[in-house]
Design a protein around this motif. Structure first.
Motif, PDB file in Angstrom:
ATOM      1  N   SER A 103       0.790  -1.090  -0.032  1.00 30.49           N
ATOM      2  CA  SER A 103      -0.062   0.042  -0.080  1.00 30.49           C
ATOM      3  C   SER A 103       0.705   1.345  -0.242  1.00 30.49           C
ATOM      4  O   SER A 103       1.877   1.351   1.094  1.00 30.49           O
ATOM      5  CB  SER A 103      -0.807  -0.177   1.150  1.00 30.49           C
ATOM      6  N   VAL A 104       0.451   2.291  -0.876  1.00 26.41           N
ATOM      7  CA  VAL A 104       1.286   3.329  -1.247  1.00 26.41           C
ATOM      8  C   VAL A 104       0.868   4.599  -0.843  1.00 26.41           C
ATOM      9  O   VAL A 104      -0.398   4.937  -1.190  1.00 26.41           O
ATOM     10  CB  VAL A 104       1.963   3.273  -2.685  1.00 26.41           C
ATOM     11  N   SER A 105       1.502   5.479   0.104  1.00 20.44           N
ATOM     12  CA  SER A 105       0.642   6.729   0.548  1.00 20.44           C
ATOM     13  C   SER A 105       1.586   8.021   0.070  1.00 20.44           C
ATOM     14  O   SER A 105       1.181   9.138   0.172  1.00 20.44           O
ATOM     15  CB  SER A 105       0.463   6.646   2.108  1.00 20.44           C
ATOM     16  N   ALA A 106       2.696   7.707  -0.607  1.00 18.51           N
ATOM     17  CA  ALA A 106       3.562   8.762  -1.111  1.00 18.51           C
ATOM     18  C   ALA A 106       4.239   8.596  -2.297  1.00 18.51           C
ATOM     19  O   ALA A 106       4.887   7.145  -2.355  1.00 18.51           O
ATOM     20  CB  ALA A 106       4.666   9.469  -0.037  1.00 18.51           C
ATOM     21  N   VAL A 107       4.565   9.342  -3.062  1.00 19.41           N
ATOM     22  CA  VAL A 107       5.333   8.989  -4.468  1.00 19.41           C
ATOM     23  C   VAL A 107       6.325  10.296  -4.500  1.00 19.41           C
ATOM     24  O   VAL A 107       5.816  11.392  -4.070  1.00 19.41           O
ATOM     25  CB  VAL A 107       4.608   8.880  -5.612  1.00 19.41           C
ATOM     26  N   PRO A 108       7.554  10.312  -5.220  1.00 16.66           N
ATOM     27  CA  PRO A 108       7.999   9.058  -6.108  1.00 16.66           C
ATOM     28  C   PRO A 108       8.500   8.137  -5.177  1.00 16.66           C
ATOM     29  O   PRO A 108       9.035   8.505  -4.066  1.00 16.66           O
ATOM     30  CB  PRO A 108       8.904   9.720  -6.927  1.00 16.66           C
ATOM     31  N   ILE A 109       8.539   6.824  -5.633  1.00 13.91           N
ATOM     32  CA  ILE A 109       9.470   5.540  -5.202  1.00 13.91           C
ATOM     33  C   ILE A 109      10.177   5.058  -6.160  1.00 13.91           C
ATOM     34  O   ILE A 109       9.846   4.694  -6.891  1.00 13.91           O
ATOM     35  CB  ILE A 109       8.255   4.532  -4.667  1.00 13.91           C
ATOM     36  N   HIS A 110      11.458   5.252  -5.893  1.00 14.64           N
ATOM     37  CA  HIS A 110      12.447   4.659  -6.999  1.00 14.64           C
ATOM     38  C   HIS A 110      13.776   4.493  -5.973  1.00 14.64           C
ATOM     39  O   HIS A 110      13.973   5.515  -5.319  1.00 14.64           O
ATOM     40  CB  HIS A 110      12.681   5.388  -8.140  1.00 14.64           C
ATOM     41  N   TRP A 111      14.589   3.550  -6.283  1.00 12.33           N
ATOM     42  CA  TRP A 111      15.862   3.664  -5.593  1.00 12.33           C
ATOM     43  C   TRP A 111      16.676   4.760  -5.834  1.00 12.33           C
ATOM     44  O   TRP A 111      17.583   5.125  -5.150  1.00 12.33           O
ATOM     45  CB  TRP A 111      16.820   2.287  -5.981  1.00 12.33           C
ATOM     46  N   SER A 112      16.440   5.475  -7.165  1.00 15.14           N
ATOM     47  CA  SER A 112      17.401   6.619  -7.300  1.00 15.14           C
ATOM     48  C   SER A 112      16.899   7.816  -6.733  1.00 15.14           C
ATOM     49  O   SER A 112      17.640   8.880  -6.759  1.00 15.14           O
ATOM     50  CB  SER A 112      17.384   6.749  -8.878  1.00 15.14           C
ATOM     51  N   LYS A 113      15.956   7.838  -6.007  1.00 14.53           N
ATOM     52  CA  LYS A 113      15.310   9.014  -5.349  1.00 14.53           C
ATOM     53  C   LYS A 113      15.233   9.014  -3.822  1.00 14.53           C
ATOM     54  O   LYS A 113      15.345   7.765  -3.169  1.00 14.53           O
ATOM     55  CB  LYS A 113      13.775   9.350  -5.798  1.00 14.53           C
ATOM     56  N   PRO A 114      15.370  10.135  -3.098  1.00 19.51           N
ATOM     57  CA  PRO A 114      15.311  10.088  -1.579  1.00 19.51           C
ATOM     58  C   PRO A 114      14.082   9.191  -1.232  1.00 19.51           C
ATOM     59  O   PRO A 114      12.894   9.380  -1.660  1.00 19.51           O
ATOM     60  CB  PRO A 114      15.275  11.382  -1.150  1.00 19.51           C
ATOM     61  N   TYR A 115      14.119   8.375  -0.110  1.00 25.12           N
ATOM     62  CA  TYR A 115      13.174   7.322   0.102  1.00 25.12           C
ATOM     63  C   TYR A 115      12.088   8.175   1.201  1.00 25.12           C
ATOM     64  O   TYR A 115      12.873   8.880   2.167  1.00 25.12           O
ATOM     65  CB  TYR A 115      13.821   6.116   0.822  1.00 25.12           C
ATOM     66  N   ILE A 116      10.907   8.262   1.178  1.00 28.31           N
ATOM     67  CA  ILE A 116       9.838   8.899   2.056  1.00 28.31           C
ATOM     68  C   ILE A 116       9.563   7.896   2.946  1.00 28.31           C
ATOM     69  O   ILE A 116       9.044   6.736   2.623  1.00 28.31           O
ATOM     70  CB  ILE A 116       8.567   9.453   1.174  1.00 28.31           C
ATOM     71  N   GLU A 117      10.032   7.889   4.377  1.00 20.59           N
ATOM     72  CA  GLU A 117       9.653   7.150   5.428  1.00 20.59           C
ATOM     73  C   GLU A 117       7.957   6.903   5.304  1.00 20.59           C
ATOM     74  O   GLU A 117       7.370   7.975   5.506  1.00 20.59           O
ATOM     75  CB  GLU A 117      10.083   7.570   6.657  1.00 20.59           C
ATOM     76  N   GLY A 118       7.604   5.564   5.376  1.00 13.59           N
ATOM     77  CA  GLY A 118       6.258   5.375   5.798  1.00 13.59           C
ATOM     78  C   GLY A 118       5.427   5.265   4.070  1.00 13.59           C
ATOM     79  O   GLY A 118       4.403   4.856   4.216  1.00 13.59           O
ATOM     80  N   CYS A 119       6.107   5.624   3.193  1.00 14.14           N
ATOM     81  CA  CYS A 119       5.439   5.560   1.627  1.00 14.14           C
ATOM     82  C   CYS A 119       5.019   4.378   1.444  1.00 14.14           C
ATOM     83  O   CYS A 119       3.947   4.020   0.615  1.00 14.14           O
ATOM     84  CB  CYS A 119       6.498   6.157   0.725  1.00 14.14           C
ATOM     85  N   GLU A 120       5.756   3.083   1.918  1.00 10.74           N
ATOM     86  CA  GLU A 120       5.163   1.657   1.555  1.00 10.74           C
ATOM     87  C   GLU A 120       5.002   0.804   2.634  1.00 10.74           C
ATOM     88  O   GLU A 120       5.871   0.912   3.698  1.00 10.74           O
ATOM     89  CB  GLU A 120       6.420   0.973   0.605  1.00 10.74           C
TER      90      GLU A 120
END
Length: 572
Positions: A103-120
Motif C-alpha cells: 500500500s502506497v501513500s507517497a510518491v515518487p518511489i524509486h531506488w534513485s530518489k530519496p526514500y519517503i519514510e512510511g510511503c510503502e
C-alpha cells in the motif's frame, strides 16, 4: 489501426491502458477457475498503478475479464496498490483467499530518489466468495515497517507462502506462513527480508531475518561475471526436492545492458543458519529466468500442482507508438518451472547455472519451459506445417515453431527470419549460435522506421556433449518468445513498420535438414474470445472513446476509470 497494430492475440493482456506486473494468481478448486491479477493504470498508456486488474480462466490460456480486485484507497494506499501475492486457504471448511499487496501513500518511489519514510506499507484484502469480491482488512496496514528508514531503496511486493524447508530449518510448525519482502539499503546493496506468522491476518508479523544481503554491484559468484544491482523487486521462493530456489527482479542503472536496467534472475541453493542462528540463503547456482525483457516474475501452483511462473513483457517501442496505441505491456506465456537433473559433466563445472553435487555424481539446474496448457492455443482446425519447405509459405504474425536439431558438431549456426517483408528489408533474426553458446534476437532490421529498440536480446545456452538442440518459438504480432532445451527462455519485442512483414525464411548453412524434426502451427487461438467483435465495426468505431464508470467498493460510489476503447466498452 493503432490500437491493434502491435497488439498480441494469444497472450494475456489488459483490455486497454498501461499494465505491468502479474501480482496475484491462484487456482480455486471450488470454481475450477484460475484468477489472475495484474498491475493496471486504466485511462492512460503511461506507467502507474491504481488497481489490481483481474481476469479468470478455466484453462490458463483463454481468459475473461473481471472487475478489478482492488483499487487505490483513501489513506495508506491512496497512491498505489503495488504488487504482491494471493494465498488460498480452507478456514473452517470454507475457501478464503488472502490478497497481500504493498500500500502506497507517497510518491515518487524509486531506488534513485530519496526514500519517503512510511510511503510503502503491506496490507491484505480478503475474499470469501471465491474471488468475486474483496474486502480490505480493517487493521491495515500490517505492522511491518521498513527497518532502514530513509536508507531504504524499496520495501514492497510481499510474497506469502508456506515453506516446509524453512520451517524444518527453524524447527517450527510446518504450517507457518512466511512473507518475503524485496528491499535494499542505499549505498550498500539489495536485500530480501523474511517474516513469519501462524495466522495470515496476524498483526504484527514477526521478523525472521535478512535472508539475502549483497553488496552493491558485487559479483554474484566466482563462476560468473554477472554482478548485483542496487535494489530487489518481486522476489519469491520455493523448494524442489532438496533444493531451495529464489526468483528475483534486480534493478540497476540505465547503463545496464538490460532493458530499463532490469534483469530477472533465479538462484538455487539452500536456506541455512548463519553464525547468529538466523536463516540466510547459500547460493549454489544462478542464471537468468528470462534473457530478454520479461520482468516481475510471479509463481503459483496450477490445478495439477505444477509450479507455474508468469512475467511482465514491457514495451520497447518509442513513446509515440505507445501513446497512439492506447495500451502498454502484457504477460508472457505461462511457464512451468521444475528441476533438470543430469549426470555430472566436467564441462559444466565452471558454468554458473549448474548446481554441482560431486557426492551423488549429479548436477541440477532450474528447468524452464512453456506450461503444458500453452499447447491448447494451437488451432487444431488448421493442420500443422511439418516440413521446412511448407514453413517457407507462411504469411502470418501469429504462430508457434517447434524444432529438434540432432547429430550436432557444436559449430552450427541456425537462423530463423520472422516478421519478414517480401524483399527482406524488414526482418527479425532468431540466431542459435552453438559455437558461441548463444541465442540471439537481432532487432537491427526489425523496423525500417526504427519504431522500437534495435539492439540485440541475447543469452547463453551451453549444450552438454551429445545433446540435441530443442527449441520452441512463439511469434505473436509484436512479441517473440524463445525456449530451448528446457532451461532457456528469452522474450523480445519488435515493431515492424511494413504491413507486409509477415513472411518467414531460414538459413541453416550446410546442416543436413534430414536431422531436423520440425513442426509449425499458424494462427494460434485468441486468448480473449469474449472480447472478439466484428473487425469492420471495431475499425469504424475505434477512434471514438467513451468514459466508463465502474462501481468501486472502497470509495463507496462510481468512479471513472478513464477513456476506454470501444473493444472493452462493448464487453462492459
Amino acid at each position: 489501426m493503432a490500437f491493434s497494430r502491435y497488439r498480441p492475440v494469444s497472450h494475456f493482456i489488459a483490455p486497454h491502458s498501461w499494465s505491468n506486473d502479474p501480482c496475484g494468481a491462484v487456482y480455486v478448486p471450488e470454481s475450477q477457475e484460475y484468477l489472475l491479477c495484474y498491475q493496471w493504470n486504466p485511462g492512460t498508456s503511461e506507467g502507474g498503478n491504481c488497481a489490481w486488474g483481474m481476469a479468470k480462466s478455466k484453462d490458463l490460456v483463454t481468459w475473461e475479464d473481471c472487475m478489478p480486485a482492488i483499487w487505490n484507497g483513501t489513506t495508506h494506499d491512496s497512491l498505489g496498490v503495488f504488487s504482491g501475492s494471493i494465498v488460498s486457504r480452507l478456514v473452517a471448511g470454507r475457501r478464503v483467499l488472502y490478497l497481500f499487496y504493498t500500500s502506497v501513500s507517497a510518491v515518487p518511489i524509486h531506488w534513485s530518489k530519496p526514500y519517503i519514510e512510511g510511503c510503502e506499507t503491506q496490507s491484505v484484502a480478503i475474499s470469501t466468495d471465491l474471488g468475486r469480491t474483496w474486502v480490505k482488512d480493517e487493521n491495515n496496514p500490517l505492522s511491518i515497517s521498513a527497518p532502514l528508514g530513509t536508507a531504504t531503496t524499496g520495501w514492497r511486493d510481499p510474497f506469502v507462502t508456506q515453506s516446509a524447508s524453512m520451517s524444518r530449518l527453524l524447527n517450527i510448525n510446518l504450517e507457518t506462513n512466511y512473507m518475503m519482502i524485496s528491499s535494499g539499503k542505499r549505498g550498500h546493496g539489495p536485500q530480501l527480508h523474511l517474516y513469519k506468522a501462524q495466522d495470515l491476518t496476524s498483526n504484527p508479523w514477526k521478523y525472521v531475518s535478512t535472508v539475502l544481503d549483497v553488496e552493491l554491484r558485487s559479483p554474484i559468484s566466482l563462476r560468473s561475471d554477472l554482478t548485483w544491482g542496487v535494489n530487489f523487486e518481486c522476489a519469491s521462493f520455493f523448494t524442489i526436492d532438496n533444493t531451495d530456489y529464489i526468483l528475483i527482479g534486480v534493478e540497476d542503472t540505465e547503463e545496464s545492458p538490460r532493458h530499463c536496467g532490469r534483469s530477472l534472475m533465479w538462484m538455487s541453493g539452500n536456506f541455512v543458519l548463519d553464525d547468529h542462528n538466523l536463516p540466510t540463503f547459500r547460493i549454489k547456482g544462478h542464471g537468468f529466468l528470462d534473457n530478454g525483457v520479461l520482468y516481475a516474475a510471479h509463481v503459483f501452483r496450477d490445478a495439477e500442482n505444477r509450479l507455474i511462473q508468469l512475467g511482465w513483457a514491457d514495451e520497447t517501442a518509442k513513446n509515440k507508438v505507445v501513446q497512439e496505441q492506447g495500451w502498454a505491456g502484457f504477460l508472457g506465456h505461462p511457464r512451468q518451472l521444475f528441476e533438470v537433473v543430469r549426470p555430472l559433466d566436467d564441462s559444466a563445472e565452471l558454468w554458473p547455472e549448474w548446481n554441482i553435487d560431486r557426492a551423488s555424481g549429479a548436477m541440477t539446474t532450474l528447468g524452464i519451459r512453456p506450461a503444458p496448457q500453452v499447447k491448447t492455443l494451437r488451432n487444431l482446425s488448421l493442420s500443422g506445417l511439418s516440413s521446412l519447405q511448407a514453413f517457407k509459405g507462411i504469411q502470418s504474425q501469429n504462430y508457434e515453431i517447434q524444432a529438434n536439431f540432432s547429430k550436432l558438431q557444436g559449430e552450427e549456426k541456425f537462423v530463423f527470419n520472422v516478421l519478414q517483408s517480401p524483399d527482406s528489408t524488414e526482418l527479425t533474426q532468431l540466431i542459435f549460435d552453438l559455437k558461441q553458446h548463444q541465442i540471439i534476437v537481432d532487432r537491427s532490421k526489425s523496423s525500417l522506421k526504427h519504431l522500437g529498440a534495435t539492439n540485440t536480446d541475447a543469452g547463453d545456452l551451453r549444450l552438454l556433449p551429445g545433446e540435441d538442440l530443442v527449441i520452441r518459438i512463439f511469434v505473436d504480432v509484436s512479441v517473440v518468445e524463445i525456449y530451448a532445451n528446457d532451461r532457456f527462455a528469452l522474450t523480445s519485442r519488435v515493431y515492424p513498420s511494413l504491413e507486409t512483414s509477415t513472411t518467414v525464411s531460414y538459413d541453416f548453412g550446410d546442416f543436413d535438414e534430414q536431422n531436423v524434426e520440425f513442426d509449425c502451427w499458424q494462427d494460434l487461438r485468441n486468448a480473449w474470445p469474449a472480447r472478439e467483435c466484428d473487425d469492420d465495426l471495431l475499425r469504424e468505431l475505434h477512434p471514438l472513446r467513451r468514459k466508463v464508470e465502474w462501481e468501486c467498493p472502497d470509495k463507496g460510489n462510481l468512479v471513472t476509470v478513464g477513456e476506454m476503447p470501444v473493444e472493452m466498452a462493448a464487453a462492459s
